[in-house]
Design an enzyme around this catalytic site. Structure first.
Site, PDB file in Angstrom:
ATOM      1  N   GLY A  59       5.019  -4.322  10.456  1.00  0.00           N
ATOM      2  CA  GLY A  59       5.693  -3.211   9.791  1.00  0.00           C
ATOM      3  C   GLY A  59       7.188  -3.338   9.946  1.00  0.00           C
ATOM      4  O   GLY A  59       7.666  -4.079  10.802  1.00  0.00           O
ATOM      5  N   CYS A  86       2.806  -8.788  15.078  1.00  0.00           N
ATOM      6  CA  CYS A  86       4.225  -8.525  14.888  1.00  0.00           C
ATOM      7  C   CYS A  86       4.597  -7.113  15.365  1.00  0.00           C
ATOM      8  O   CYS A  86       4.539  -6.844  16.556  1.00  0.00           O
ATOM      9  CB  CYS A  86       4.599  -8.774  13.436  1.00  0.00           C
ATOM     10  SG  CYS A  86       6.358  -8.955  13.218  1.00  0.00           S
ATOM     11  N   TYR A  87       4.923  -6.181  14.467  1.00  0.00           N
ATOM     12  CA  TYR A  87       5.198  -4.811  14.926  1.00  0.00           C
ATOM     13  C   TYR A  87       3.997  -4.277  15.695  1.00  0.00           C
ATOM     14  O   TYR A  87       4.142  -3.526  16.665  1.00  0.00           O
ATOM     15  CB  TYR A  87       5.529  -3.901  13.735  1.00  0.00           C
ATOM     16  CG  TYR A  87       5.782  -2.464  14.149  1.00  0.00           C
ATOM     17  CD1 TYR A  87       6.985  -2.094  14.732  1.00  0.00           C
ATOM     18  CD2 TYR A  87       4.800  -1.490  13.980  1.00  0.00           C
ATOM     19  CE1 TYR A  87       7.214  -0.784  15.148  1.00  0.00           C
ATOM     20  CE2 TYR A  87       5.021  -0.177  14.388  1.00  0.00           C
ATOM     21  CZ  TYR A  87       6.232   0.172  14.963  1.00  0.00           C
ATOM     22  OH  TYR A  87       6.446   1.460  15.373  1.00  0.00           O
ATOM     23  N   HIS A 179       2.807 -13.774  11.945  1.00  0.00           N
ATOM     24  CA  HIS A 179       1.862 -13.272  10.943  1.00  0.00           C
ATOM     25  C   HIS A 179       0.791 -14.328  10.633  1.00  0.00           C
ATOM     26  O   HIS A 179       1.035 -15.231   9.829  1.00  0.00           O
ATOM     27  CB  HIS A 179       2.601 -12.925   9.652  1.00  0.00           C
ATOM     28  CG  HIS A 179       3.404 -11.674   9.756  1.00  0.00           C
ATOM     29  ND1 HIS A 179       2.887 -10.437   9.464  1.00  0.00           N
ATOM     30  CD2 HIS A 179       4.683 -11.473  10.163  1.00  0.00           C
ATOM     31  CE1 HIS A 179       3.815  -9.514   9.664  1.00  0.00           C
ATOM     32  NE2 HIS A 179       4.914 -10.124  10.094  1.00  0.00           N
ATOM     33  N   GLU A 181      -1.776 -13.991   8.847  1.00  0.00           N
ATOM     34  CA  GLU A 181      -2.427 -13.775   7.551  1.00  0.00           C
ATOM     35  C   GLU A 181      -1.719 -14.488   6.401  1.00  0.00           C
ATOM     36  O   GLU A 181      -2.258 -14.592   5.312  1.00  0.00           O
ATOM     37  CB  GLU A 181      -2.537 -12.272   7.235  1.00  0.00           C
ATOM     38  CG  GLU A 181      -1.221 -11.517   7.118  1.00  0.00           C
ATOM     39  CD  GLU A 181      -0.645 -11.103   8.465  1.00  0.00           C
ATOM     40  OE1 GLU A 181      -1.112 -11.620   9.489  1.00  0.00           O
ATOM     41  OE2 GLU A 181       0.279 -10.288   8.478  1.00  0.00           O
ATOM     42  N   SER A 232     -12.954  -2.529 -21.787  1.00  0.00           N
ATOM     43  CA  SER A 232     -11.819  -3.195 -22.436  1.00  0.00           C
ATOM     44  C   SER A 232     -12.109  -4.667 -22.686  1.00  0.00           C
ATOM     45  O   SER A 232     -11.375  -5.337 -23.398  1.00  0.00           O
ATOM     46  CB  SER A 232     -10.593  -3.091 -21.536  1.00  0.00           C
ATOM     47  OG  SER A 232     -10.804  -3.856 -20.358  1.00  0.00           O
ATOM     48  N   GLY A 233     -13.170  -5.176 -22.054  1.00  0.00           N
ATOM     49  CA  GLY A 233     -13.412  -6.611 -22.142  1.00  0.00           C
ATOM     50  C   GLY A 233     -12.797  -7.338 -20.954  1.00  0.00           C
ATOM     51  O   GLY A 233     -13.021  -8.518 -20.753  1.00  0.00           O
ATOM     52  N   GLY A 234     -12.019  -6.603 -20.140  1.00  0.00           N
ATOM     53  CA  GLY A 234     -11.464  -7.204 -18.919  1.00  0.00           C
ATOM     54  C   GLY A 234     -12.548  -7.302 -17.857  1.00  0.00           C
ATOM     55  O   GLY A 234     -13.608  -6.674 -17.981  1.00  0.00           O
ATOM     56  N   VAL A 235     -12.266  -8.089 -16.824  1.00  0.00           N
ATOM     57  CA  VAL A 235     -13.286  -8.325 -15.809  1.00  0.00           C
ATOM     58  C   VAL A 235     -13.682  -7.030 -15.093  1.00  0.00           C
ATOM     59  O   VAL A 235     -14.870  -6.754 -14.894  1.00  0.00           O
ATOM     60  CB  VAL A 235     -12.771  -9.358 -14.769  1.00  0.00           C
ATOM     61  CG1 VAL A 235     -13.789  -9.563 -13.668  1.00  0.00           C
ATOM     62  CG2 VAL A 235     -12.488 -10.681 -15.456  1.00  0.00           C
ATOM     63  N   ASP A 236     -12.704  -6.197 -14.730  1.00  0.00           N
ATOM     64  CA  ASP A 236     -13.012  -5.023 -13.911  1.00  0.00           C
ATOM     65  C   ASP A 236     -13.912  -4.028 -14.646  1.00  0.00           C
ATOM     66  O   ASP A 236     -14.943  -3.606 -14.124  1.00  0.00           O
ATOM     67  CB  ASP A 236     -11.724  -4.321 -13.459  1.00  0.00           C
ATOM     68  CG  ASP A 236     -10.789  -5.276 -12.741  1.00  0.00           C
ATOM     69  OD1 ASP A 236     -11.288  -6.311 -12.240  1.00  0.00           O
ATOM     70  OD2 ASP A 236      -9.582  -5.008 -12.702  1.00  0.00           O
ATOM     71  N   SER A 237     -13.504  -3.652 -15.861  1.00  0.00           N
ATOM     72  CA  SER A 237     -14.324  -2.653 -16.556  1.00  0.00           C
ATOM     73  C   SER A 237     -15.678  -3.253 -16.924  1.00  0.00           C
ATOM     74  O   SER A 237     -16.691  -2.558 -16.941  1.00  0.00           O
ATOM     75  CB  SER A 237     -13.606  -2.095 -17.789  1.00  0.00           C
ATOM     76  OG  SER A 237     -13.431  -3.079 -18.780  1.00  0.00           O
ATOM     77  N   SER A 238     -15.731  -4.564 -17.179  1.00  0.00           N
ATOM     78  CA  SER A 238     -17.007  -5.190 -17.549  1.00  0.00           C
ATOM     79  C   SER A 238     -17.979  -5.200 -16.372  1.00  0.00           C
ATOM     80  O   SER A 238     -19.146  -4.850 -16.513  1.00  0.00           O
ATOM     81  CB  SER A 238     -16.790  -6.628 -18.010  1.00  0.00           C
ATOM     82  OG  SER A 238     -15.925  -6.642 -19.101  1.00  0.00           O
ATOM     83  N   LYS A 378     -10.004  -8.251  -6.116  1.00  0.00           N
ATOM     84  CA  LYS A 378     -10.299  -8.913  -7.394  1.00  0.00           C
ATOM     85  C   LYS A 378     -11.282 -10.089  -7.226  1.00  0.00           C
ATOM     86  O   LYS A 378     -12.216 -10.230  -8.013  1.00  0.00           O
ATOM     87  CB  LYS A 378      -8.993  -9.442  -7.989  1.00  0.00           C
ATOM     88  CG  LYS A 378      -9.120  -9.943  -9.403  1.00  0.00           C
ATOM     89  CD  LYS A 378      -8.898  -8.825 -10.360  1.00  0.00           C
ATOM     90  CE  LYS A 378      -8.966  -9.277 -11.803  1.00  0.00           C
ATOM     91  NZ  LYS A 378      -8.772  -8.139 -12.701  1.00  0.00           N
TER      92      LYS A 378
END
Ligand code: XMP
Length: 522
Positions: A59, A86-87, A179, A181, A232-238, A378
């Site tokens: 942070g 770190c923090y 870090h 990550e 919408s045809g996008g991955v998420d809504s599909s 995602k």
């Protein structure tokens, strides 16, 4: 199994820019984790969440600042392993009796090399085995620990960080100055792997398990209610639509709003796939005349976005009413959106572009939200999509913005320009696929420019539009680099577009990164 029955790891967020990356590293290890800002984590929350391990993120603050971010003291009494980064390391030392000193001249940002002390530590399995017994790490801190807390020992040092790796193995507390990550700590994932192994995680967070659990949850939430989804045809809504359909069948209706700003053959492909393969109740609302009519003569990017966003809600509402309304609205909200909205540092302070979504609809229509992807990143959504049988070609598609081609057509939008743009874009994507580059690129598209230029074809003069090719690499769309195509590829693509697409006689390649550019042209 429900989420509360999985082993859970709690990440307490102290405001680092890279906290999400910690969560991603853990999810890759099939560990369920949640990020919660420090000020929302109190004794009651800890008791309810019952983490099997805790991570303190980095942070920007200083433990000396008034009201410095701190975890509740009770976190140290849970009897579970804690890793401070770190923090998070400074907080741990500060709370447990060590000393932290202000930065003054000792701030450290960038690459550093850590070497081990003679005693081995389980969490460092796989570290210091190659590269002359040292590991590259990424440091980014102002203050530093000057005295470790009682019970802690040092297991790794760097020239500027005598306490780079410390641990109290009796209590299972680990604290690192760097870090692990980030990409610049190449062996960092190993550290997380060891930490969750030591904490006893089973690694039971898989998309196969998630599918079953999500279906049970959707059924419990929806009962015999009706759900409507803007596809919408996008991955998420599909993925959201297919998952919900699997849970409640025809209680779900999807509405695909065709605003006339889709790419070549896109609407037919999307609608066709859902009708044929999923037998999903789907309304194909062709509203292109309405959208293109309202956009006539509009050239300001924000005005375009607002018109499209507003019309979308209107049209969606109209179709929802036609089927007798719904009790729930399904949305493909992802975990990064959820974190963004609760993050203590808040969202971006300046609106660069107003994004297009169905915001405001649930209240207007008195609907509740069904958001079955709220816990997922995602890449997990893609894995779930594969699990649900969506074809790879569909899951791997580049993102496409809600306002569609409108924001790839700077200046006034006309049907003529849209048709030319669709053809040019199709040739460009075909080229990228033929050269097997599609999956290396985050997003690629053509923008048609609002200028005509002079050319010569055969023996004749041409006076046609210029276009720009765009292709970027990116991890999350927040930053991006232009893709380094070869000159041969660019030359061949330009020749094909000019030969195959009437209306274009000049092709340019956009080499702007983000920032300072954005990915889309508007
Ligand atoms: P920019 O152009 O801001 O875009 O660098 C970042 C990413 O977001 C996508 N984008 C949108 N997606 N609705 C969306 O669903 C929008 O209004 C919108 N505007 C931009 C863009 O395609 C890129 O992936």
């Amino acid at each position: 199994m429900t989420i509360s029955e999985h082993d859970r790891l709690l990440i307490i967020d102290f405001g680092s820019q890279v906290t999400q990356l910690i969560a991603r590293r853990l999810r890759e290890l099939n560990v369920y984790c949640e990020i919660h800002p420090f000020h929302l984590v109190d004794d009651g929350f800890l008791a309810e969440f019952a983490p099997k391990a805790v991570i303190f993120s980095g942070g920007p603050s200083s433990v000396f600042a008034a009201g410095a971010p701190m975890p509740p003291r009770s976190v140290f009494d849970l009897g579970v392993p804690i890793l401070g980064i770190c923090y998070g390391q400074q907080v741990m030392m500060h709370c447990l009796g060590g000393k932290v000193e202000r930065g003054h001249g000792t701030a450290e940002f960038g690459r550093a090399y850590v070497t081990p002390t003679p005693t081995r530590l389980d969490i460092l399995d796989g570290w210091f085995e190659t590269d002359q017994d040292r590991e590259q790490v990424w440091m980014s801190h102002g203050d530093h620990v000057s005295e470790i807390a009682p019970g802690f020992e040092v297991y790794g040092t760097s020239p500027n960080a005598p306490f780079a790796i410390t641990a109290d193995t009796t209590r299972g507390f680990f604290a690192v100055q760097f870090h692990p990550e980030v990409h610049h700590t190449p062996n960092g994932a190993k550290l997380y792997e060891n930490f969750v192994r030591l904490a006893g995680f089973k690694g039971d967070w898989t998309m196969g398990a998630y599918r079953e659990e999500a279906i049970a949850r959707i059924r419990a939430q929806v009962g015999d209610g009706r759900v409507i989804c803007a596809l919408s045809g996008g991955v998420d809504s599909s993925v959201a639509a297919v998952l919900i359909h699997e849970a409640i069948g025809d209680q779900l209706t999807c509405v695909y709003v065709d605003h006339g700003l889709m790419r070549k053959d896109e609407s037919e492909q999307v609608v066709g796939m859902f009708r044929e393969h999923y037998n999903l109740p789907l309304i194909h609302a062709d509203e292109s005349d309405l959208f293109l009519g309202k956009l006539e003569g509009v050239s300001d990017p924000e005005a375009k976005r607002k018109i499209i966003g507003g019309l979308f809600i209107e049209v969606f509402e109209k179709h929802a009413k036609e089927i007798g309304g719904a009790d729930f609205l399904a949305q493909g909200t992802l975990y990064p959106d959820v974190i963004e909205s609760v993050s203590f540092s808040g969202g971006p302070s300046v609106t660069i572009k107003s994004h297009h979504n169905v915001g405001g609809l649930p209240e207007r229509m008195n609907m509740q939200l069904v958001e079955p992807l709220r816990e997922l990143f995602k890449d997990e959504v893609r894995a779930l999509g594969r699990e649900l049988g969506l074809p790879d070609s569909f899951i791997g598609r580049h993102p496409f913005p809600g306002p569609g081609l409108a924001i790839r057509c700077p200046g006034e939008i006309t049907r003529e320009k849209l048709d030319i743009l669709r053809e040019a874009d199709a040739v460009y994507i075909d080229q990228i696929r033929k050269h097997d580059l599609y999956d290396e690129i985050w997003q690629a598209f053509v923008a048609i420019l609002p200028v005509r230029t002079v050319g010569v074809m055969g023996d004749g003069r041409t006076y046609d539009f210029a276009c720009a090719l765009r292709a970027v690499t990116s991890v999350d769309g927040m930053t991006a680099d232009y893709y380094p195509f070869s000159h041969e590829f660019l030359g061949e693509t330009a020749t094909r577009i000019i030969n195959e697409v009437p209306g274009i006689n000049r092709v340019t390649y956009d080499i702007t990164s983000k920032p300072p550019g954005t990915i889309e042209w508007e």
